[in-house]
Design a protein around this motif. Sequence first.
Motif, PDB file in Angstrom:
ATOM      1  N   LEU B  22       0.835  -1.211   0.000  1.00  0.00           N
ATOM      2  CA  LEU B  22       0.000   0.000   0.000  1.00  0.00           C
ATOM      3  C   LEU B  22       0.865   1.254   0.000  1.00  0.00           C
ATOM      4  O   LEU B  22       0.638   2.186  -0.781  1.00  0.00           O
ATOM      5  CB  LEU B  22      -0.947  -0.021   1.207  1.00  0.00           C
ATOM      6  CG  LEU B  22      -2.058  -1.062   1.127  1.00  0.00           C
ATOM      7  CD1 LEU B  22      -2.748  -1.226   2.475  1.00  0.00           C
ATOM      8  CD2 LEU B  22      -3.085  -0.681   0.069  1.00  0.00           C
ATOM      9  N   ALA B  23       1.872   1.283   0.857  1.00  0.00           N
ATOM     10  CA  ALA B  23       2.728   2.475   0.922  1.00  0.00           C
ATOM     11  C   ALA B  23       3.533   2.645  -0.363  1.00  0.00           C
ATOM     12  O   ALA B  23       3.702   3.763  -0.863  1.00  0.00           O
ATOM     13  CB  ALA B  23       3.665   2.375   2.134  1.00  0.00           C
ATOM     14  N   ALA B  24       4.021   1.538  -0.918  1.00  0.00           N
ATOM     15  CA  ALA B  24       4.833   1.618  -2.136  1.00  0.00           C
ATOM     16  C   ALA B  24       3.995   2.104  -3.318  1.00  0.00           C
ATOM     17  O   ALA B  24       4.462   2.912  -4.129  1.00  0.00           O
ATOM     18  CB  ALA B  24       5.457   0.262  -2.443  1.00  0.00           C
ATOM     19  N   LEU B  25       2.761   1.612  -3.432  1.00  0.00           N
ATOM     20  CA  LEU B  25       1.887   2.089  -4.517  1.00  0.00           C
ATOM     21  C   LEU B  25       1.604   3.583  -4.351  1.00  0.00           C
ATOM     22  O   LEU B  25       1.565   4.332  -5.327  1.00  0.00           O
ATOM     23  CB  LEU B  25       0.580   1.291  -4.533  1.00  0.00           C
ATOM     24  CG  LEU B  25       0.686  -0.158  -4.992  1.00  0.00           C
ATOM     25  CD1 LEU B  25      -0.670  -0.847  -4.895  1.00  0.00           C
ATOM     26  CD2 LEU B  25       1.201  -0.249  -6.426  1.00  0.00           C
ATOM     27  N   GLY B  26       1.396   4.002  -3.112  1.00  0.00           N
ATOM     28  CA  GLY B  26       1.206   5.426  -2.863  1.00  0.00           C
ATOM     29  C   GLY B  26       2.431   6.221  -3.280  1.00  0.00           C
ATOM     30  O   GLY B  26       2.331   7.247  -3.968  1.00  0.00           O
ATOM     31  N   GLY B  27       3.591   5.719  -2.887  1.00  0.00           N
ATOM     32  CA  GLY B  27       4.833   6.386  -3.272  1.00  0.00           C
ATOM     33  C   GLY B  27       5.002   6.445  -4.779  1.00  0.00           C
ATOM     34  O   GLY B  27       5.528   7.423  -5.328  1.00  0.00           O
ATOM     35  N   MET B  28       4.514   5.410  -5.460  1.00  0.00           N
ATOM     36  CA  MET B  28       4.623   5.368  -6.920  1.00  0.00           C
ATOM     37  C   MET B  28       3.857   6.524  -7.563  1.00  0.00           C
ATOM     38  O   MET B  28       4.364   7.181  -8.480  1.00  0.00           O
ATOM     39  CB  MET B  28       4.084   4.036  -7.436  1.00  0.00           C
ATOM     40  CG  MET B  28       4.255   3.860  -8.929  1.00  0.00           C
ATOM     41  SD  MET B  28       3.348   2.457  -9.540  1.00  0.00           S
ATOM     42  CE  MET B  28       1.674   3.010  -9.351  1.00  0.00           C
ATOM     43  N   PHE B  29       2.649   6.773  -7.103  1.00  0.00           N
ATOM     44  CA  PHE B  29       1.863   7.889  -7.656  1.00  0.00           C
ATOM     45  C   PHE B  29       2.611   9.204  -7.463  1.00  0.00           C
ATOM     46  O   PHE B  29       2.703  10.021  -8.389  1.00  0.00           O
ATOM     47  CB  PHE B  29       0.495   7.970  -6.966  1.00  0.00           C
ATOM     48  CG  PHE B  29      -0.520   7.026  -7.541  1.00  0.00           C
ATOM     49  CD1 PHE B  29      -0.700   5.755  -7.010  1.00  0.00           C
ATOM     50  CD2 PHE B  29      -1.304   7.395  -8.622  1.00  0.00           C
ATOM     51  CE1 PHE B  29      -1.635   4.881  -7.541  1.00  0.00           C
ATOM     52  CE2 PHE B  29      -2.243   6.529  -9.166  1.00  0.00           C
ATOM     53  CZ  PHE B  29      -2.401   5.265  -8.623  1.00  0.00           C
ATOM     54  N   SER B  30       3.137   9.379  -6.274  1.00  0.00           N
ATOM     55  CA  SER B  30       3.811  10.638  -5.984  1.00  0.00           C
ATOM     56  C   SER B  30       5.092  10.790  -6.795  1.00  0.00           C
ATOM     57  O   SER B  30       5.352  11.838  -7.395  1.00  0.00           O
ATOM     58  CB  SER B  30       4.122  10.685  -4.480  1.00  0.00           C
ATOM     59  OG  SER B  30       4.766  11.877  -4.145  1.00  0.00           O
ATOM     60  N   GLU B  31       5.887   9.738  -6.855  1.00  0.00           N
ATOM     61  CA  GLU B  31       7.174   9.820  -7.559  1.00  0.00           C
ATOM     62  C   GLU B  31       6.959   9.968  -9.057  1.00  0.00           C
ATOM     63  O   GLU B  31       7.690  10.702  -9.732  1.00  0.00           O
ATOM     64  CB  GLU B  31       8.009   8.558  -7.283  1.00  0.00           C
ATOM     65  CG  GLU B  31       8.316   8.309  -5.817  1.00  0.00           C
ATOM     66  CD  GLU B  31       9.573   9.005  -5.318  1.00  0.00           C
ATOM     67  OE1 GLU B  31      10.372   9.463  -6.157  1.00  0.00           O
ATOM     68  OE2 GLU B  31       9.752   9.087  -4.097  1.00  0.00           O
ATOM     69  N   ARG B  32       5.962   9.300  -9.600  1.00  0.00           N
ATOM     70  CA  ARG B  32       5.710   9.402 -11.044  1.00  0.00           C
ATOM     71  C   ARG B  32       5.268  10.799 -11.436  1.00  0.00           C
ATOM     72  O   ARG B  32       5.438  11.219 -12.575  1.00  0.00           O
ATOM     73  CB  ARG B  32       4.644   8.396 -11.487  1.00  0.00           C
ATOM     74  CG  ARG B  32       5.061   6.940 -11.446  1.00  0.00           C
ATOM     75  CD  ARG B  32       6.187   6.591 -12.382  1.00  0.00           C
ATOM     76  NE  ARG B  32       5.758   6.492 -13.760  1.00  0.00           N
ATOM     77  CZ  ARG B  32       5.492   5.350 -14.390  1.00  0.00           C
ATOM     78  NH1 ARG B  32       5.583   4.201 -13.755  1.00  0.00           N
ATOM     79  NH2 ARG B  32       5.147   5.355 -15.661  1.00  0.00           N
ATOM     80  N   GLY B 203      -0.698   9.719   0.130  1.00  0.00           N
ATOM     81  CA  GLY B 203      -1.040   9.787   1.548  1.00  0.00           C
ATOM     82  C   GLY B 203      -2.199   8.879   1.907  1.00  0.00           C
ATOM     83  O   GLY B 203      -2.194   8.228   2.956  1.00  0.00           O
ATOM     84  N   LEU B 204      -3.193   8.825   1.022  1.00  0.00           N
ATOM     85  CA  LEU B 204      -4.354   7.949   1.283  1.00  0.00           C
ATOM     86  C   LEU B 204      -3.898   6.504   1.412  1.00  0.00           C
ATOM     87  O   LEU B 204      -4.287   5.784   2.348  1.00  0.00           O
ATOM     88  CB  LEU B 204      -5.363   8.054   0.142  1.00  0.00           C
ATOM     89  CG  LEU B 204      -6.079   9.387  -0.074  1.00  0.00           C
ATOM     90  CD1 LEU B 204      -6.979   9.312  -1.302  1.00  0.00           C
ATOM     91  CD2 LEU B 204      -6.903   9.762   1.142  1.00  0.00           C
ATOM     92  N   LEU B 205      -3.063   6.079   0.479  1.00  0.00           N
ATOM     93  CA  LEU B 205      -2.630   4.673   0.477  1.00  0.00           C
ATOM     94  C   LEU B 205      -1.677   4.379   1.633  1.00  0.00           C
ATOM     95  O   LEU B 205      -1.756   3.321   2.264  1.00  0.00           O
ATOM     96  CB  LEU B 205      -1.978   4.323  -0.864  1.00  0.00           C
ATOM     97  CG  LEU B 205      -2.956   4.260  -2.034  1.00  0.00           C
ATOM     98  CD1 LEU B 205      -2.223   4.136  -3.364  1.00  0.00           C
ATOM     99  CD2 LEU B 205      -3.916   3.090  -1.871  1.00  0.00           C
ATOM    100  N   ALA B 206      -0.762   5.313   1.908  1.00  0.00           N
ATOM    101  CA  ALA B 206       0.171   5.079   3.021  1.00  0.00           C
ATOM    102  C   ALA B 206      -0.585   5.060   4.357  1.00  0.00           C
ATOM    103  O   ALA B 206      -0.265   4.269   5.249  1.00  0.00           O
ATOM    104  CB  ALA B 206       1.258   6.157   3.045  1.00  0.00           C
ATOM    105  N   GLY B 207      -1.590   5.925   4.488  1.00  0.00           N
ATOM    106  CA  GLY B 207      -2.418   5.922   5.702  1.00  0.00           C
ATOM    107  C   GLY B 207      -3.129   4.592   5.878  1.00  0.00           C
ATOM    108  O   GLY B 207      -3.235   4.054   6.985  1.00  0.00           O
ATOM    109  N   LEU B 208      -3.590   4.049   4.756  1.00  0.00           N
ATOM    110  CA  LEU B 208      -4.245   2.741   4.784  1.00  0.00           C
ATOM    111  C   LEU B 208      -3.267   1.650   5.210  1.00  0.00           C
ATOM    112  O   LEU B 208      -3.598   0.751   5.992  1.00  0.00           O
ATOM    113  CB  LEU B 208      -4.763   2.443   3.376  1.00  0.00           C
ATOM    114  CG  LEU B 208      -6.008   1.618   3.216  1.00  0.00           C
ATOM    115  CD1 LEU B 208      -7.146   2.208   3.988  1.00  0.00           C
ATOM    116  CD2 LEU B 208      -6.379   1.518   1.745  1.00  0.00           C
ATOM    117  N   GLY B 209      -2.037   1.748   4.692  1.00  0.00           N
ATOM    118  CA  GLY B 209      -0.996   0.788   5.076  1.00  0.00           C
ATOM    119  C   GLY B 209      -0.695   0.846   6.563  1.00  0.00           C
ATOM    120  O   GLY B 209      -0.513  -0.169   7.223  1.00  0.00           O
TER     121      GLY B 209
END
Lengths: 186, 308
Positions: B22-32, B203-209
């Motif tokens: 979850l956190a990595a997918l969130g990071g992916m959106f931000s980094e991309r 943030g949404l995905l990392a919060g979920l993680g």
Amino acid sequence: MTTRSITIIFLALLLATVFISAPHSSLNAESASTQQLEQITSDSNLSNTNWDDDTEEKSTGKDSALSAVNWDEKEDMEETSPSEKEKGDFSGESWEDEGSENESDAADGLQALNQSDIDKLDSQERQVHIYGFILFIGYILGGILTAFVTRNRKIAVSYPPELLILLHTFWPLELLLIPFGGKPVR
Amino acid sequence: MWEILDLELIASGLRLSTPLILAALGGMFSERAGVVNIALDGIMIFGAFTGAVVAYETANPWYGLLAAMALGGLVAHIHGIASIRYQADQVVSGTAINLLAIGVPAVLSNALYNSTTVTPNIQLMLPIIHIPIISSIPILGTLLGKYSILVFFAFAMVPLSWFVIQKTSFGLRLRAVGENPEAAETAGINVYLMRYYAVWISGLLAGLGGAFLSIAHGSSYVNNISAGRGFIALAALIFGRYTPKLTLVGCMIFGIADAFQIRVQGVIPIPVQFIQMFPYVLTMIVLAGLMGRAHVPAADGIPYAQAK
């Protein structure tokens, strides 16, 4: 516009902080909070417990259910007398009585919860999970839909992106604002 | 010692990889989109704390989950405002959030529950899902049959994220903004808005993680509950070359490494502290070995000044 939006954001954060730090009623709840306190003290994660909290409670004069009882004195008086301790003879002690008290308490607990009660609790739990799942998915999909619907409307275009993200997070508010800013502008 | 290498190890690994995914997918959106999000670990901690507190107060884990997501999004939004609007150094801004995450939950936990290190156990955790036929099949049942609902959600997010990034116009704009924001702005894309969206989603995905750690995997918030998983997620993202599929593989590797170090403690004659280092050492090896080969979005980490 930018200064205004940032002010709004900070006010929202301030309100949130006030809300979180305000006294709340759950600590005054009866058995639930006592059970939780018992669970905390009996939790195997004792290394994570801040033992200093006990001294903090004493220094601030706060009462808690556990600190009100002097466990050591009571147990010592009941369990061993000095003469028996010297002899090493504990046969006259009330270990069995203690055990039987516990067993009868446990048996009473089990009898109190018969199969229909357990089924009822299971069904309540299942209901909570079903409605909770629907709410969770519904909130996410509602947010996506609201963002999609408002993407080219005045409400999205005229507000700065900082505020728009806040509105998307609490999208029911955004829906309420659509009558005031729902005109398509591009 | 070899008996610990069984299907249960893989099943535990899949469970432990959920917050990483979850956190990595969130990071992916931000980094991309061109915004470095070092704050994933801090956001996970905020999410874990909020989830535990709200789930306890409302006796409903789903409210806790929603609150954790919302707060994760808001904390990431603060990072977004600093990085995008004020063009602050993105690494510094993210580090500030990580430092906040060390202190703020402890203070709030002390204020609410008189404990700086642990919140009360929640009454009801998220449900464990048993897939009816699969759970009775010998090998598949162990691997796939019984997980928390968030585990399935995390794995479902992988193809969904791939679809959003690769196949939608939103994803195309997101990638354009991360590769060449000037060209994207010339094409009429609001670069700031796209970056804000990307950081908010992260943030949404990392919060979920983070919420998974306190509501599904555990039953309360404990100090330092994330144990650096946000940074491991970032490493998995780099390992996965900022793509969802390879990121999933990276997260599973780290998750299984985590499960392995838990199982191996006490079995082999190595001090526990050295065994606990294993996932983090693996992270460093991966970062040192693969960092140069990952295709970083061209405008990643570079603040963009919108044309006036």
